[in-house]
Scaffold this motif. Structure first.
Motif, PDB file in Angstrom:
ATOM      1  N   LYS A 156      71.582   1.233  66.832  1.00  0.00           N
ATOM      2  CA  LYS A 156      71.068   0.480  67.982  1.00  0.00           C
ATOM      3  C   LYS A 156      72.162  -0.418  68.572  1.00  0.00           C
ATOM      4  O   LYS A 156      72.295  -0.551  69.764  1.00  0.00           O
ATOM      5  CB  LYS A 156      69.883  -0.378  67.533  1.00  0.00           C
ATOM      6  CG  LYS A 156      69.258  -1.157  68.657  1.00  0.00           C
ATOM      7  CD  LYS A 156      67.982  -1.852  68.236  1.00  0.00           C
ATOM      8  CE  LYS A 156      66.840  -0.886  68.064  1.00  0.00           C
ATOM      9  NZ  LYS A 156      65.555  -1.557  67.829  1.00  0.00           N
ATOM     10  N   GLU A 179      73.173   4.294  80.870  1.00  0.00           N
ATOM     11  CA  GLU A 179      71.943   4.376  80.075  1.00  0.00           C
ATOM     12  C   GLU A 179      70.727   4.023  80.933  1.00  0.00           C
ATOM     13  O   GLU A 179      69.694   4.669  80.872  1.00  0.00           O
ATOM     14  CB  GLU A 179      72.061   3.435  78.871  1.00  0.00           C
ATOM     15  CG  GLU A 179      70.860   3.448  77.968  1.00  0.00           C
ATOM     16  CD  GLU A 179      71.180   3.995  76.573  1.00  0.00           C
ATOM     17  OE1 GLU A 179      72.357   4.079  76.211  1.00  0.00           O
ATOM     18  OE2 GLU A 179      70.216   4.344  75.872  1.00  0.00           O
ATOM     19  N   ASN A 183      67.754   6.502  81.760  1.00  0.00           N
ATOM     20  CA  ASN A 183      66.492   6.140  81.125  1.00  0.00           C
ATOM     21  C   ASN A 183      66.044   4.767  81.645  1.00  0.00           C
ATOM     22  O   ASN A 183      66.269   3.737  81.004  1.00  0.00           O
ATOM     23  CB  ASN A 183      66.723   6.119  79.600  1.00  0.00           C
ATOM     24  CG  ASN A 183      65.454   5.861  78.858  1.00  0.00           C
ATOM     25  OD1 ASN A 183      64.374   5.737  79.455  1.00  0.00           O
ATOM     26  ND2 ASN A 183      65.553   5.748  77.549  1.00  0.00           N
ATOM     27  N   ALA A 186      64.502   2.061  79.488  1.00  0.00           N
ATOM     28  CA  ALA A 186      65.188   1.616  78.259  1.00  0.00           C
ATOM     29  C   ALA A 186      65.363   0.100  78.269  1.00  0.00           C
ATOM     30  O   ALA A 186      65.675  -0.485  79.304  1.00  0.00           O
ATOM     31  CB  ALA A 186      66.542   2.300  78.153  1.00  0.00           C
ATOM     32  N   ARG A 187      65.134  -0.517  77.120  1.00  0.00           N
ATOM     33  CA  ARG A 187      65.320  -1.983  77.013  1.00  0.00           C
ATOM     34  C   ARG A 187      66.742  -2.217  76.489  1.00  0.00           C
ATOM     35  O   ARG A 187      67.021  -2.018  75.314  1.00  0.00           O
ATOM     36  CB  ARG A 187      64.270  -2.575  76.078  1.00  0.00           C
ATOM     37  CG  ARG A 187      62.835  -2.377  76.591  1.00  0.00           C
ATOM     38  CD  ARG A 187      61.843  -2.620  75.490  1.00  0.00           C
ATOM     39  NE  ARG A 187      62.136  -1.801  74.319  1.00  0.00           N
ATOM     40  CZ  ARG A 187      61.672  -2.048  73.092  1.00  0.00           C
ATOM     41  NH1 ARG A 187      60.892  -3.085  72.881  1.00  0.00           N
ATOM     42  NH2 ARG A 187      61.983  -1.263  72.079  1.00  0.00           N
ATOM     43  N   ARG A 232      64.160  -5.626  67.517  1.00  0.00           N
ATOM     44  CA  ARG A 232      63.065  -4.681  67.825  1.00  0.00           C
ATOM     45  C   ARG A 232      62.640  -4.752  69.294  1.00  0.00           C
ATOM     46  O   ARG A 232      61.988  -3.860  69.797  1.00  0.00           O
ATOM     47  CB  ARG A 232      61.876  -4.884  66.875  1.00  0.00           C
ATOM     48  CG  ARG A 232      60.916  -6.003  67.232  1.00  0.00           C
ATOM     49  CD  ARG A 232      59.756  -6.053  66.269  1.00  0.00           C
ATOM     50  NE  ARG A 232      60.188  -6.652  65.007  1.00  0.00           N
ATOM     51  CZ  ARG A 232      60.249  -7.975  64.806  1.00  0.00           C
ATOM     52  NH1 ARG A 232      59.923  -8.798  65.780  1.00  0.00           N
ATOM     53  NH2 ARG A 232      60.642  -8.473  63.667  1.00  0.00           N
ATOM     54  N   ASP A 235      66.109  -1.318  72.855  1.00  0.00           N
ATOM     55  CA  ASP A 235      66.414   0.055  72.426  1.00  0.00           C
ATOM     56  C   ASP A 235      67.903   0.199  72.141  1.00  0.00           C
ATOM     57  O   ASP A 235      68.318   1.023  71.345  1.00  0.00           O
ATOM     58  CB  ASP A 235      66.021   1.049  73.530  1.00  0.00           C
ATOM     59  CG  ASP A 235      64.529   0.966  73.810  1.00  0.00           C
ATOM     60  OD1 ASP A 235      63.756   1.065  72.854  1.00  0.00           O
ATOM     61  OD2 ASP A 235      64.159   0.762  74.987  1.00  0.00           O
ATOM     62  N   ARG A 236      68.690  -0.585  72.857  1.00  0.00           N
ATOM     63  CA  ARG A 236      70.143  -0.459  72.708  1.00  0.00           C
ATOM     64  C   ARG A 236      70.796  -1.813  72.997  1.00  0.00           C
ATOM     65  O   ARG A 236      70.425  -2.474  73.961  1.00  0.00           O
ATOM     66  CB  ARG A 236      70.640   0.567  73.741  1.00  0.00           C
ATOM     67  CG  ARG A 236      72.046   0.976  73.586  1.00  0.00           C
ATOM     68  CD  ARG A 236      72.306   1.910  72.468  1.00  0.00           C
ATOM     69  NE  ARG A 236      71.914   3.269  72.762  1.00  0.00           N
ATOM     70  CZ  ARG A 236      71.930   4.245  71.858  1.00  0.00           C
ATOM     71  NH1 ARG A 236      72.290   4.016  70.624  1.00  0.00           N
ATOM     72  NH2 ARG A 236      71.564   5.455  72.195  1.00  0.00           N
TER      73      ARG A 236
END
Ligand code: GDP
Ligand code: MG
Length: 362
Positions: A156, A179, A183, A186-187, A232, A235-236
């Motif tokens: 991550k 990214e 996506n 994506a967070r 958490r 996502d990245r």
């Protein structure tokens, strides 16, 4: 030229010492006054062209160290000569007749590109006696690629390390934009551990704000712990590491930040293709770490050959993950793939992003 530093309580005393040792032959290189434990110390560095044998040397600790330091360039030259002789001895063993013309041409080309003799010899060993063996699969073993694309990397946290100005911050922005484009839900979090005077931190924050990405500053060990604690929510996470000070090493630095343990982190080393060979050796030593997972090459557009990419892969055993080839933030970076990598080495052809290919097709 021999260089020696003299220190004393007064400039006059230091000059007297220099005169006693070198007479009028010394050239003053620097002259400064410092304070040590509240005492003023005068320090004068001189250079002298006399051969070592004519120079009187003492045997105090400082003098012994000075003398040893002075002889390093000679030792270096000697070592390089020995290496050169060893290679000259080994080279004739490389009977090029054992290779097919195609194989021979490829090795000769790589040599001209600046690929190290060690790598050439290794390739020769793999190819000798088998004229139908293709060279590319052997090269791909020496310099593997592992594209930095979301799906291939389970980690991550991705941190970019490397020398100042190598292109870490720009690459992080490119990665985050890519990214986000691929996506949109994506967070993504951008984190800056580069607390220096440079503009990198502000630039990163600016792009995070513009693109609706989270941003974190990492100034202390607690900041790192907090970011890991909230992982958490993301996502990245892309972390911009600072260029390390002269005596610092990546492993020690990661430990000091508390992220050298079992955290979900991959570090990527960002390099340019036109440093000297000694510089690459020094970087690989400085950034050696179990967390270091790939090499990222930037400024490919500014190089005239690409042997360094092969040599560094050979020395480090690390795959190449990204290639960047322009100073802009868009259309200047591509996850590495074998085709692009070897086209770059053999044809000096820069990669072309998917968008550029599409634009050309329209
Ligand atoms: N020509 C060229 N310039 C680049 C490339 N990548 C980054 N740069 C430029 O290199 C300079 C330093 O980049 P930066 O990301 O700030 O380096 P950092 O100190 O490692 O964070 C900036 O002016 C970038 O625009 C590249 O692939 N090609
Ligand atoms: Mg930066």
């Amino acid at each position: 030229m021999r260089v020696k530093t003299f220190r004393g309580k007064s400039t006059a005393a230091v000059f007297a010492e220099i005169k006693a040792e070198f007479g009028d032959d010394a050239v003053i290189l620097s002259n400064k006054t410092t304070e040590e434990n509240g005492r003023r110390i005068h320090e004068i560095m001189v250079g002298v062209d006399k051969p070592e044998s004519e120079v009187k040397t003492g045997d105090t600790r400082d003098e012994v160290i000075d003398a040893a330091m002075d002889s390093i360039p000679d030792w270096n030259r000697e070592w390089n000569q020995i290496k050169g002789h060893m290679m000259a001895l080994l080279k004739p063993q490389m009977n090029m007749n054992l290779l097919a013309p195609r194989q021979r041409l490829a090795l000769e080309y790589l040599e001209r590109e600046g690929v190290d003799n060690k790598v050439i010899l290794d390739l020769f060993q793999q190819l000798r006696g088998n004229k139908s063996k293709a060279i590319l699969p052997e090269l791909e073993k020496i310099a593997p690629v592992r594209p930095l694309d979301g799906n291939l990397w389970k980690e991550k946290f991705h941190a970019l390390a490397g020398p100042h100005g190598a292109g870490k911050t720009s690459t992080i922005i490119r990665l985050a934009l890519k990214e986000k484009r691929e996506n949109p839900t994506a967070r993504i979090c951008l984190a800056s551990a580069d607390q220096g005077q440079g503009k990198g931190r502000l630039v990163l924050r600016h792009y995070a704000d513009l693109s609706g990405l989270d941003f974190r500053e990492l100034g202390t060990r607690e900041d790192f712990a907090r970011l890991i604690g909230e992982s958490r929510n993301f996502d990245r996470v892309f972390i911009d590491l600072p260029g390390l000070a002269a005596n610092a090493e990546l492993d020690g630095w990661l430990s000091a930040c508390g992220i050298n343990g079992p955290c979900d982190l991959a570090v990527h080393l960002v390099l340019n293709p036109y440093y000297s060979q000694a510089q690459y050796c020094a970087f690989l030593k400085k950034y050696k770490s179990a967390k270091l997972k790939s090499l990222i090459w930037t400024k490919l557009d500014e190089a005239c050959n690409y042997g360094a990419l092969v040599n560094t892969a050979y020395e480090s055993g690390l795959p190449v993950s990204l290639l960047s080839y322009g100073s802009t933030l868009r259309n200047s970076m591509k996850p590495a793939c074998e085709k692009d990598f070897w086209r770059l080495v053999f044809k000096h052809q820069l990669p072309c992003s998917d968008q550029e290919v599409l634009a050309r097709a329209v």
